[in-house]
Design a protein around this motif. Sequence first.
Motif, PDB file in Angstrom:
ATOM      1  N   ALA A  30       0.858  -1.193   0.000  1.00 41.41           N
ATOM      2  CA  ALA A  30       0.000   0.000   0.000  1.00 41.41           C
ATOM      3  C   ALA A  30       0.886   1.232   0.000  1.00 41.41           C
ATOM      4  O   ALA A  30       1.993   1.218   0.554  1.00 41.41           O
ATOM      5  N   CYS A  31       0.393   2.308  -0.617  1.00 41.26           N
ATOM      6  CA  CYS A  31       1.163   3.553  -0.711  1.00 41.26           C
ATOM      7  C   CYS A  31       0.187   4.721  -0.588  1.00 41.26           C
ATOM      8  O   CYS A  31      -0.829   4.769  -1.302  1.00 41.26           O
ATOM      9  N   PHE A  32       0.492   5.640   0.315  1.00 44.33           N
ATOM     10  CA  PHE A  32      -0.408   6.762   0.597  1.00 44.33           C
ATOM     11  C   PHE A  32       0.325   8.095   0.449  1.00 44.33           C
ATOM     12  O   PHE A  32       1.474   8.232   0.869  1.00 44.33           O
ATOM     13  N   HIS A  33      -0.379   9.072  -0.112  1.00 42.92           N
ATOM     14  CA  HIS A  33       0.188  10.405  -0.350  1.00 42.92           C
ATOM     15  C   HIS A  33      -0.766  11.459   0.176  1.00 42.92           C
ATOM     16  O   HIS A  33      -1.949  11.482  -0.199  1.00 42.92           O
ATOM     17  N   VAL A  34      -0.267  12.328   1.061  1.00 39.03           N
ATOM     18  CA  VAL A  34      -1.095  13.414   1.599  1.00 39.03           C
ATOM     19  C   VAL A  34      -0.316  14.725   1.583  1.00 39.03           C
ATOM     20  O   VAL A  34       0.914  14.734   1.517  1.00 39.03           O
ATOM     21  N   HIS A  35      -1.069  15.812   1.649  1.00 37.10           N
ATOM     22  CA  HIS A  35      -0.498  17.159   1.721  1.00 37.10           C
ATOM     23  C   HIS A  35      -0.858  17.741   3.081  1.00 37.10           C
ATOM     24  O   HIS A  35      -2.048  17.896   3.378  1.00 37.10           O
ATOM     25  N   THR A  36       0.118  18.063   3.884  1.00 36.43           N
ATOM     26  CA  THR A  36      -0.157  18.731   5.163  1.00 36.43           C
ATOM     27  C   THR A  36       0.764  19.936   5.307  1.00 36.43           C
ATOM     28  O   THR A  36       1.803  20.034   4.648  1.00 36.43           O
ATOM     29  N   VAL A  37       0.376  20.840   6.180  1.00 33.81           N
ATOM     30  CA  VAL A  37       1.214  22.006   6.459  1.00 33.81           C
ATOM     31  C   VAL A  37       2.565  21.561   7.004  1.00 33.81           C
ATOM     32  O   VAL A  37       3.621  22.082   6.605  1.00 33.81           O
ATOM     33  N   TRP A  38       2.563  20.572   7.903  1.00 27.51           N
ATOM     34  CA  TRP A  38       3.803  20.170   8.563  1.00 27.51           C
ATOM     35  C   TRP A  38       4.779  19.529   7.597  1.00 27.51           C
ATOM     36  O   TRP A  38       5.980  19.827   7.633  1.00 27.51           O
ATOM     37  N   ASN A  39       4.316  18.636   6.727  1.00 24.17           N
ATOM     38  CA  ASN A  39       5.290  18.035   5.804  1.00 24.17           C
ATOM     39  C   ASN A  39       5.776  19.035   4.766  1.00 24.17           C
ATOM     40  O   ASN A  39       6.910  18.951   4.284  1.00 24.17           O
ATOM     41  N   ASN A  40       4.933  20.034   4.437  1.00 24.00           N
ATOM     42  CA  ASN A  40       5.394  21.087   3.530  1.00 24.00           C
ATOM     43  C   ASN A  40       6.462  21.961   4.184  1.00 24.00           C
ATOM     44  O   ASN A  40       7.469  22.314   3.552  1.00 24.00           O
ATOM     45  N   LEU A  41       6.253  22.306   5.440  1.00 24.65           N
ATOM     46  CA  LEU A  41       7.244  23.118   6.152  1.00 24.65           C
ATOM     47  C   LEU A  41       8.588  22.394   6.248  1.00 24.65           C
ATOM     48  O   LEU A  41       9.643  22.983   5.976  1.00 24.65           O
ATOM     49  N   ILE A  42       8.551  21.135   6.631  1.00 25.45           N
ATOM     50  CA  ILE A  42       9.799  20.370   6.776  1.00 25.45           C
ATOM     51  C   ILE A  42      10.501  20.221   5.432  1.00 25.45           C
ATOM     52  O   ILE A  42      11.730  20.374   5.332  1.00 25.45           O
ATOM     53  N   SER A  43       9.738  19.954   4.377  1.00 28.46           N
ATOM     54  CA  SER A  43      10.366  19.761   3.061  1.00 28.46           C
ATOM     55  C   SER A  43      11.029  21.037   2.562  1.00 28.46           C
ATOM     56  O   SER A  43      12.060  20.990   1.881  1.00 28.46           O
ATOM     57  N   GLU A  44      10.461  22.190   2.902  1.00 32.48           N
ATOM     58  CA  GLU A  44      11.071  23.460   2.487  1.00 32.48           C
ATOM     59  C   GLU A  44      12.263  23.819   3.369  1.00 32.48           C
ATOM     60  O   GLU A  44      13.311  24.252   2.874  1.00 32.48           O
ATOM     61  N   LEU A  45      12.117  23.629   4.664  1.00 30.78           N
ATOM     62  CA  LEU A  45      13.200  23.963   5.594  1.00 30.78           C
ATOM     63  C   LEU A  45      14.472  23.182   5.302  1.00 30.78           C
ATOM     64  O   LEU A  45      15.578  23.710   5.431  1.00 30.78           O
ATOM     65  N   GLY A  58       9.448   6.246   3.156  1.00 31.33           N
ATOM     66  CA  GLY A  58       8.802   7.500   2.810  1.00 31.33           C
ATOM     67  C   GLY A  58       9.718   8.412   2.025  1.00 31.33           C
ATOM     68  O   GLY A  58      10.943   8.239   2.026  1.00 31.33           O
ATOM     69  N   VAL A  59       9.116   9.392   1.358  1.00 33.91           N
ATOM     70  CA  VAL A  59       9.859  10.416   0.635  1.00 33.91           C
ATOM     71  C   VAL A  59       9.046  11.702   0.651  1.00 33.91           C
ATOM     72  O   VAL A  59       7.824  11.676   0.537  1.00 33.91           O
ATOM     73  N   LEU A  60       9.737  12.821   0.843  1.00 37.33           N
ATOM     74  CA  LEU A  60       9.099  14.138   0.813  1.00 37.33           C
ATOM     75  C   LEU A  60       9.322  14.793  -0.543  1.00 37.33           C
ATOM     76  O   LEU A  60      10.405  14.675  -1.127  1.00 37.33           O
ATOM     77  N   ILE A  61       8.302  15.504  -1.012  1.00 34.43           N
ATOM     78  CA  ILE A  61       8.421  16.324  -2.212  1.00 34.43           C
ATOM     79  C   ILE A  61       8.331  17.774  -1.759  1.00 34.43           C
ATOM     80  O   ILE A  61       7.402  18.154  -1.041  1.00 34.43           O
ATOM     81  N   ARG A  62       9.292  18.565  -2.166  1.00 36.49           N
ATOM     82  CA  ARG A  62       9.389  19.943  -1.689  1.00 36.49           C
ATOM     83  C   ARG A  62       8.102  20.731  -1.891  1.00 36.49           C
ATOM     84  O   ARG A  62       7.560  20.801  -3.009  1.00 36.49           O
ATOM     85  N   ASN A  63       7.599  21.311  -0.799  1.00 37.25           N
ATOM     86  CA  ASN A  63       6.379  22.130  -0.834  1.00 37.25           C
ATOM     87  C   ASN A  63       5.211  21.418  -1.516  1.00 37.25           C
ATOM     88  O   ASN A  63       4.392  22.038  -2.198  1.00 37.25           O
ATOM     89  N   HIS A  64       5.139  20.128  -1.333  1.00 39.54           N
ATOM     90  CA  HIS A  64       4.108  19.334  -2.018  1.00 39.54           C
ATOM     91  C   HIS A  64       3.460  18.347  -1.052  1.00 39.54           C
ATOM     92  O   HIS A  64       2.294  18.487  -0.718  1.00 39.54           O
ATOM     93  N   GLY A  65       4.200  17.371  -0.582  1.00 43.10           N
ATOM     94  CA  GLY A  65       3.619  16.385   0.314  1.00 43.10           C
ATOM     95  C   GLY A  65       4.549  15.214   0.537  1.00 43.10           C
ATOM     96  O   GLY A  65       5.727  15.259   0.170  1.00 43.10           O
ATOM     97  N   ILE A  66       4.005  14.148   1.121  1.00 45.74           N
ATOM     98  CA  ILE A  66       4.782  12.957   1.435  1.00 45.74           C
ATOM     99  C   ILE A  66       4.138  11.730   0.803  1.00 45.74           C
ATOM    100  O   ILE A  66       2.910  11.650   0.680  1.00 45.74           O
TER     101      ILE A  66
END
Length: 219
Positions: free
Chosen positions: A99-114, A169-177
């Motif tokens: 299974a593979c899940f992708h969501v957009h949250t404020v927190w994962n966006n902040l971390i990916s940009e930082l 997992g993998v983060l996409i910059r300003n996008h999601g996880i």
Amino acid sequence: MTATLEQRLDAFRRLDDVKMTFARRDWFPGTSGNLSIKIADDPLQFAVTASGKDKTKLSPEDYLIVDKDSRPVDATTLKPSAETLIHAVVYKKFAQAGACFHVHTVWNNLISELYFGQRAFSIQGQELIKGLGIWEENARITIPIVENFADIPTLAVAIEKVITPEVPGVLIRNHGIYAWGGNDFEAKRHLEAFEFLFEYHARWLQLRQATVSTSTTTI
């Protein structure tokens, strides 16, 4: 072996459960995000969310079955989520992924940009790291961060190059996880663990800055 009708319906039911759980947490703003569950290995087939659907609601046309090339297996007017290629990359690279899940949250966006400058985010010594199946004392994890390429095939290639079996997992910059696991329960647990770690770290940075500012002001 091609997936049976029973397997398909079971995958749709489990996707409903996950979708509504995440929707209650506001993890699908603006119809964003996508979810999938693998239902057959050879040939690869998986159930995935249809494009443009409101993921806070349930309907008979929320999902479809696609093959290893992210093409619908059956004749349908539904279109798979735009980023279905990324799910296919995960299933092809990690045979154990179910299974593979992708969501957009404020927190994962902040971390990916930082932490994009480092192309990865690392955290150590947090209890929720165990939620990723990592039980070493004072464990440290590093999750890769890739650029948010508008071209999905380019994004899929970038993700394929950096993902590892050790950290699901993998983060996409300003996008999601994207997070995955051996089944939907495990993938959900992994995603929840990542989101806790992201929020904890971002709030810790805020608190540290506030503490420093207060100390400076009172001197």
